[in-house]
Write a protein that holds these residues in place. Structure first.
Motif, mmCIF file in Angstrom:
data_model
loop_
_atom_site.group_PDB
_atom_site.id
_atom_site.type_symbol
_atom_site.label_atom_id
_atom_site.label_comp_id
_atom_site.label_asym_id
_atom_site.label_seq_id
_atom_site.Cartn_x
_atom_site.Cartn_y
_atom_site.Cartn_z
ATOM 1 N N PRO A 61 0.790 -1.240 0.000
ATOM 2 C CA PRO A 61 0.000 0.000 0.000
ATOM 3 C C PRO A 61 0.818 1.284 0.000
ATOM 4 O O PRO A 61 0.325 2.318 -0.456
ATOM 5 N N SER A 62 2.035 1.234 0.521
ATOM 6 C CA SER A 62 2.823 2.464 0.581
ATOM 7 C C SER A 62 3.648 2.686 -0.688
ATOM 8 O O SER A 62 4.297 3.724 -0.845
ATOM 9 N N VAL A 111 -1.086 5.689 -3.595
ATOM 10 C CA VAL A 111 -2.157 5.802 -2.602
ATOM 11 C C VAL A 111 -3.339 6.595 -3.178
ATOM 12 O O VAL A 111 -3.198 7.738 -3.596
ATOM 13 N N ASN A 112 -4.484 5.954 -3.266
ATOM 14 C CA ASN A 112 -5.741 6.585 -3.708
ATOM 15 C C ASN A 112 -5.748 7.070 -5.151
ATOM 16 O O ASN A 112 -6.588 7.899 -5.517
#
Length: 201
Positions: A61-62, A111-112
């Motif tokens: 995720p990072s 991210v997003n």
């Protein structure tokens, strides 16, 4: 700073990223690559590039993840990787003396966000003899490549004309990749001097 991940096992894509000075690690994505019913080649390659990037980004995720997919298209039909030597030879005979399109999509997932681009390159083959087709297939080079040839390898002698991105035909459109990375906060040129300075220390 978050790490950059290449969601592909392709050594050609990895080499292209190293060419532009990018530091990254490799984590191939495992997704279903079956074309959808009636799906256009452009939509197909972009969907797969995004799917690969998002699948790996979900696991890391990072990270900022690069996904890509390449298809060779002749007469609106996608030519995938050859199933066997006969399939490779048949593909090359179809490409002989014709112009085909190489569609390569690149997607950057962070991210997003997930942004993508598709590069379309016209490639024209000169006429190929059965003898050189058979000799090329016997080298094994066509077997892991979309359309059954590698422009950066022995298959480069078949290309009469190219209009578009050479790097996209190899496997990754560098201009679009750098543009998307910059948009995600990673202008590749910022690392050039810092890499040189670390070597000089």
């Amino acid at each position: 700073m978050a790490s950059i991940v290449l969601a592909s096992a392709s050594p050609r894509r990895a080499e292209l990223l190293r060419q532009i000075g990018l530091s990254f690690h490799v984590r191939p994505a495992d997704i279903d690559e079956t074309p959808g019913t009636g799906e256009s080649p452009v939509h197909y390659v972009e969907r797969l590039a995004r799917g690969k990037a998002l699948a790996v980004q979900a696991a890391e995720p990072s990270a900022t993840v690069i996904g890509s997919d390449t298809s060779v298209v002749l007469g609106g039909r996608i030519l995938g990787k050859p199933q066997n030597s006969q399939d490779a030879a048949d593909m090359l005979r179809r490409l002989s003396g014709t112009t085909h399109q190489v569609l390569t999509a690149v997607a950057i997932a962070s991210v997003n966000a997930c942004e993508s681009r598709v590069s379309v390159t016209d490639v024209r083959f000169r006429g190929l003899s059965d003898e050189e087709i058979n000799a090329y297939v016997a080298t094994g080079e066509p077997m892991d490549k979309a359309g059954g040839y590698g422009i950066q390898g022995l298959g480069g002698i078949f290309v009469e004309e190219l209009r578009g991105s050479y790097s996209a035909v190899v496997g990754l459109p560098l201009q679009e990749t750098a543009e998307l990375l910059a948009g995600a906060g990673y202008p590749v040129w910022e690392s050039w001097n810092s890499r040189q300075e670390s070597r000089n220390e």
